[in-house]
Design an enzyme around this catalytic site. Structure first.
Site, PDB file in Angstrom:
ATOM      1  N   GLY A 206       0.823  -1.200   0.000  1.00 19.06           N
ATOM      2  CA  GLY A 206       0.000   0.000   0.000  1.00 19.06           C
ATOM      3  C   GLY A 206       0.855   1.245   0.000  1.00 19.06           C
ATOM      4  N   PRO A 207       0.226   2.412  -0.132  1.00 12.45           N
ATOM      5  CA  PRO A 207       0.969   3.675  -0.151  1.00 12.45           C
ATOM      6  C   PRO A 207       1.633   3.945   1.198  1.00 12.45           C
ATOM      7  CG  PRO A 207      -1.289   3.945  -0.971  1.00 12.45           C
ATOM      8  CD  PRO A 207      -1.215   2.604  -0.329  1.00 12.45           C
ATOM      9  N   THR A 210      -0.091   4.416   5.371  1.00 16.12           N
ATOM     10  CA  THR A 210      -1.417   3.805   5.533  1.00 16.12           C
ATOM     11  C   THR A 210      -1.487   2.861   6.730  1.00 16.12           C
ATOM     12  OG1 THR A 210      -0.749   2.176   3.870  1.00 16.12           O
ATOM     13  CG2 THR A 210      -2.117   4.011   3.133  1.00 16.12           C
ATOM     14  N   HIS A 427      -8.675  35.917  -9.574  1.00  8.56           N
ATOM     15  CA  HIS A 427      -8.182  34.589  -9.972  1.00  8.56           C
ATOM     16  C   HIS A 427      -8.916  33.492  -9.189  1.00  8.56           C
ATOM     17  CE1 HIS A 427      -4.903  31.836 -11.417  1.00  8.56           C
ATOM     18  NE2 HIS A 427      -5.324  31.152 -10.366  1.00  8.56           N
ATOM     19  N   GLU A 428      -8.981  33.634  -7.860  1.00 10.98           N
ATOM     20  CA  GLU A 428      -9.615  32.600  -7.039  1.00 10.98           C
ATOM     21  C   GLU A 428     -11.127  32.556  -7.249  1.00 10.98           C
ATOM     22  OE1 GLU A 428      -7.930  30.378  -5.630  1.00 10.98           O
ATOM     23  OE2 GLU A 428      -6.006  31.354  -5.934  1.00 10.98           O
ATOM     24  N   ASP A 504      -2.093  25.472 -11.706  1.00 14.94           N
ATOM     25  CA  ASP A 504      -3.339  25.134 -12.405  1.00 14.94           C
ATOM     26  C   ASP A 504      -3.037  24.498 -13.759  1.00 14.94           C
ATOM     27  OD1 ASP A 504      -4.612  26.360 -10.272  1.00 14.94           O
ATOM     28  OD2 ASP A 504      -4.734  28.297 -11.291  1.00 14.94           O
TER      29      ASP A 504
END
Length: 615
Positions: A206-207, A210, A427-428, A504
């Protein structure tokens, strides 16, 4: 669990003892022995011996005079007097001027102190040290000098305060699979009666964060048996054969303490696939071969269970994963919403927290978070409560700690100019407005233009109402449009673009490329995989699985998809430009607005304000 530390051979202590004895002998005993034959006399005796020309060697110091008789067998010393003619008289008496006269000693004494005594000390201590080590080694072939072939495994014994399954939340499926191992260690006779044998090994994959190691300790705590914990990197040694010797010693200890659990963390360190190339790491391959041999050789019916953890299962050697070795593969995935809420409740027991904290709401805000990150969120909430001089953490502390993990701490020292602050506001709001006007987008939870330590000058937080595990093509396209909404607002209002959209652009491109190459959401390529993904638990490493011509076409399709959604975002903002101005103005003044405030302004009748902001 209580760790039992393996006593180390105190070889360094023996060396320090020998060095200490030599220093004492040279610093205290030898000087005293050498000074015992120096006789102190008065200055008159010294003058008489000069007149009688009975002076052999002489050394005139600032505070004393050291000299011998003519035979140089006896050493004398006397005080210093104000005698300007002393040197001339000594010269007339045929005296020899020499330094360190008092160290002149009989040859036999010098030989004994310089050679015989140190050699005797080393022989005696060396003989005692050899007997001590031989008795500890016991003549076993698996033991190496100075513990080089000794296993470094930490040994934990059963205790009432150990870790149990109740301390592990959010991994119900993994706990269910491991419960069978616990039952076998408690009641092995039930399985022997039917002829069933317990899997020799279980691999936790698993990652990171975890709870793979925590689950292994919980199994040992539930079974109430000794627990050996060692990392795969501890088997790697500079000398060939040392890692294999440590593997042998580890399994020897495990068989002696059966029933028990052996846990090897990060097993991919020694368990990587053997490529067969000449000149590889022979030490690692020998260690792996020894591990394979030991797992074949030990008797699983005795109750020795091997647990291992890794976040790179695709890199393990196939021989390690075959039946009879690591028979069971237990996925330990990122928790779902219910699991995250359960993990938060477990960690919240360790701090003082308000009764009205809604863990389900916090779980919604932390989609994709691991158990370790959730534990960090709870701890950050407690730290924030202390900074605010409160005795317990509140819902606001928990929500603020989520923002800290996502975007970092507020950077109050960074002051934006009015123009930059206005540009960040638009922008936001561009992100939030595009998300709100699309049907398949997550609701906006919060908008802020306060700079963060992560480098973000502001951010828009969206939270899904319900957790879902499949995303449609429309949802992914809407996410791309939302990412491009900030840049679209800058273009629409300021007729210019800035560097604020760098993240973005990266996220939008990543989604678009995955849609075409991995999810088969392109009409031209249909259901053809154009890339291979490895190390899925470590972020995923993608490699192209197509020709150069196809790669060029993929790039063109990615650009077309992003441009299409960018145009859609710009159209949404043009159709709602009055709301864009109104919300951006409110955000500019307040700096932070909630999702409720955003929706309240969005749903009310638009105010008559200027279309262009003041510079």
């Amino acid at each position: 669990m209580k760790e039992v530390k393996t006593p180390r051979k105190p070889f360094i202590i023996y060396v320090l003892v020998v060095a200490f004895i030599i220093i004492v002998l040279n610093g205290l005993l030898f000087p005293n022995i050498m000074n015992k034959h120096v006789k102190e006399v008065d200055y008159g005796t010294f003058m008489t011996m000069i007149d009688e020309k009975d002076i052999g060697l002489v050394e005139v110091k600032d505070t004393e005079i050291v000299f011998t008789d003519k035979s140089e067998e006896n050493v004398y010393k006397t005080g210093v007097m104000n005698d300007p003619q002393l040197v001339d008289r000594l010269h007339e008496a045929d005296a020899k001027f020499q330094r360190n006269v008092e160290e002149q000693m009989p040859i036999w004494l010098s030989l004994i102190l310089s050679y015989v005594v140190p050699i005797a000390i080393f022989i005696l201590l060396g003989s005692w040290l050899s007997k001590k080590m031989m008795s500890k080694m016991g003549g076993g072939a698996n033991s190496m000098a100075f513990g080089m072939g000794k296993s470094n495994a930490k040994i934990y014994v059963q205790s009432d305060s150990g870790i149990h399954f109740s301390d592990v939340a959010g991994e119900d499926e993994a706990k269910e699979l491991l419960t069978e191992i616990v039952d076998f260690l408690h009641n092995p006779q039930r399985y022997r009666e039917i002829g069933a044998s317990m899997p020799k090994g279980a691999l936790l994959v698993g990652p990171p964060g975890t709870g793979k190691t925590l689950l292994a300790k919980a199994v040992a705590g539930e079974a109430n048996v000794p627990f050996f914990s060692i990392s795969g990197s501890e088997f790697v040694e500079m000398f060939v054969g040392m890692g294999a010797a440590k593997v042998r010693d580890l399994f020897k200890q495990a068989n002696e303490k059966a029933p028990c659990i052996v846990f090897i963390d990060e097993i991919d360190t020694i368990g990587k696939k053997r490529d067969g190339q000449i000149g590889g790491n022979d030490e690692r391959e020998q260690t792996l071969n020894q591990l394979l041999t030991e797992m074949d050789g030990f008797d699983g019916s005795r109750g020795v269970v091997i647990l291992a953890a890794t976040n790179r299962p695709d890199s393990l050697d196939p021989a390690l994963l075959r039946p009879g070795r690591f028979d069971r593969r237990i996925p330990v995935e990122l928790p779902d919403m219910a699991g995250r809420a359960a993990i938060l409740r477990v960690h919240a027991k360790k701090i003082k927290i308000a009764d009205n904290v809604d863990f389900d709401e916090i779980a919604k805000m932390t989609a994709g978070a691991s158990g370790a990150e959730l534990a960090n969120i709870v701890n950050e909430a407690a730290l924030r409560a202390v900074r605010e001089k409160r005795k317990f953490a509140t819902q606001a502390d928990m929500e603020a700690s989520v923002e800290v993990v996502i975007a970092g701490y507020e950077k109050k020292t960074r002051v934006l100019s009015n123009k930059e602050k206005l540009q960040v506001s638009y922008h936001e709001v561009g992100h939030a407005l595009v998300a709100a006007m699309q049907t398949h987008s997550a609701p906006v939870q919060k908008i802020t233009i306060i700079p963060r330590t992560s480098g973000a000058l502001g951010y828009t937080l969206q939270v899904e109402e319900k957790e879902h595990f499949l995303m449609s093509r429309e949802e992914l396209e809407n996410k791309i449009a939302t990412f491009t909404g900030g840049r679209a607002a800058e273009e629409l209002i300021f007729h210019s673009i800035s560097t604020g959209a760098s993240n973005d652009i990266e996220q939008a491109t990543k989604i678009a490329r995955a849609m075409i190459m991995q999810y088969g959401m392109s009409d031209e390529f249909d259901m053809v995989a154009l890339q291979n993904v490895s190390n899925q638990y470590l972020g995923g490493d993608a490699t192209l699985a197509c020709s150069n011509e196809t790669a060029t076409l993929i790039d063109r399709k990615v650009i077309e998809l992003v441009k299409e959604q960018h145009a859609k975002a710009k159209k949404i903002l043009e159709d709602n430009i009055m709301k864009l101005h109104e919300i951006a103005k409110y955000l500019y003044e307040q700096e932070t607005i909630t999702g409720e405030e955003f929706m309240e302004i969005l749903n009310r009748k638009p105010e008559q304000i200027e279309e262009k902001p003041e510079e």
